[in-house]
Design an enzyme around this catalytic site. Structure first.
Site, PDB file in Angstrom:
ATOM      1  N   GLY A  68       0.478  -1.068   0.056  1.00  0.00           N
ATOM      2  CA  GLY A  68      -0.335  -0.190   0.234  1.00  0.00           C
ATOM      3  C   GLY A  68       0.990   1.313   0.106  1.00  0.00           C
ATOM      4  O   GLY A  68       0.543   2.283  -0.679  1.00  0.00           O
ATOM      5  N   ASP A  78      -3.173   2.974   7.907  1.00  0.00           N
ATOM      6  CA  ASP A  78      -3.270   1.704   9.281  1.00  0.00           C
ATOM      7  C   ASP A  78      -2.418   0.777   9.185  1.00  0.00           C
ATOM      8  O   ASP A  78      -2.384  -0.532   9.099  1.00  0.00           O
ATOM      9  CB  ASP A  78      -4.933   1.526   8.981  1.00  0.00           C
ATOM     10  CG  ASP A  78      -4.903   0.802  10.225  1.00  0.00           C
ATOM     11  OD1 ASP A  78      -4.496   1.318  11.315  1.00  0.00           O
ATOM     12  OD2 ASP A  78      -6.474   0.168  10.587  1.00  0.00           O
TER      13      ASP A  78
END
Ligand SMILES: C[S@@+](CC[C@H](N)C(=O)[O-])C[C@H]1O[C@@H](n2cnc3c(N)ncnc32)[C@H](O)[C@@H]1O
Length: 280
Positions: free
Chosen positions: A144, A164
């Site tokens: 990510g 996150d």
């Protein structure tokens, strides 16, 4: 090596803070009809069994969502979040906890886009099955931190990015900053929400200050401390969310939400919250 599995922690106090704030952010996005894209750079498995061996091992959810589940005096901002968790448990028993992709699926509209990235092969398989053929949603087994830039700016020029990571090693803190240093100029209007753990590591303590420098148009920082660190200073005392370009209504909502959560989730008398913002 990826050792972290979110299933051990699903529904704990940190998830409560993160997902309650994410719900507020997405509800704000939904006030306008125009489509938006939500990018979840570290998506996890999508949803978690609270009856499974992982969640039961530490029982972290018992000090998190399980404390809110039976309450009938939830303030509006918390009630919306808890009702989504209830929707995820249609038989009325707290057995499953929705991860961020599940909250997204419950909140995004048909015109919105969901882009999910997860690197752990097992969690990715579960995530991919969870997302299935949902319209507008795509999951990729990819890093990510690297993938975000390819998602920005979204075609509609409206978007939210949830960052996150597991912060397994010290490197994730620097990667968050480096990723956002590149992402924010590409899509300056976007809302970026970073979760971080409140642990006794210099990198974690410094992260909010480093993120402030990347947010010329405004930021909000909320932290919820619920637990005393152990005698060595280890353990997750609490967690924080740092939001670049927050919804303008969020600060007022958190002024109610955070003190209530302190009361509901405190595990010692020193439990507290911090709420600060810089609005331009
Ligand atoms: C804290 S969990 C995510 C929880 C999820 N966002 C939620 O709220 O339900 C972090 C996840 O990031 C994954 N991960 C670790 N490094 C990654 C990377 N570089 N890119 C994408 N995912 C990664 C881990 O396998 C783990 O599932």
């Amino acid at each position: 090596m990826l050792a972290y599995r979110h299933a051990f922690h699903a529904g704990n106090h940190a998830d409560v803070l993160k997902h309650a704030v994410l719900t507020l952010v997405l509800r704000h996005m939904n006030l306008k009809e125009k489509a938006y894209r939500l990018v979840d750079t570290h998506a996890g498995a999508g949803g978690y069994s609270l009856e499974g061996a992982y969640a039961q091992k530490k029982g972290e959810y018992e000090q998190g969502i399980a404390r809110l589940w039976p309450r009938e005096d939830l303030p509006e901002a918390v009630a919306d979040y808890v009702n989504l968790v209830r929707r995820f448990n249609p038989d009325g028993q707290l057995k499953q906890y929705p991860g961020s992709p599940a909250f997204a699926q419950m909140l995004l509209r048909p015109q919105d886009q969901l882009r999910l990235f997860e690197l752990h092969p097992t969690d990715f398989r579960i995530l991919n099955a969870f997302v299935g053929e949902s319209t507008g949603a795509e999951a990729k087994c990819a890093d990510g931190f690297v993938a975000l830039k390819g998602q920005l700016p979204p075609p509609s020029r409206r978007g939210v990015v949830l960052v996150d990571p597991s912060y397994e090693g010290h490197a994730d803190y620097g990667k968050v900053v480096a990723m956002l240093r590149e992402a924010v100029p590409r899509f300056a209007e976007g809302t970026y929400m970073v979760w971080y753990p409140q642990v006794q590591k210099l990198e974690a303590v410094r992260l909010p200050k480093r993120l402030q420098a990347l947010a010329p148009k405004g930021w909000l920082h909320a932290r919820l401390t619920v637990q005393r660190p152990d005698s060595q200073g280890f353990g997750l005392a609490g967690s924080g969310v740092f939001i670049i370009n927050p919804p303008f209504t969020l600060h007022a909502q958190l002024q109610t939400l955070l003190p209530w959560l302190v009361g509901a989730l405190a595990q010692y008398e020193g439990a507290n919250f911090l709420l600060e913002q810089h609005a331009v």
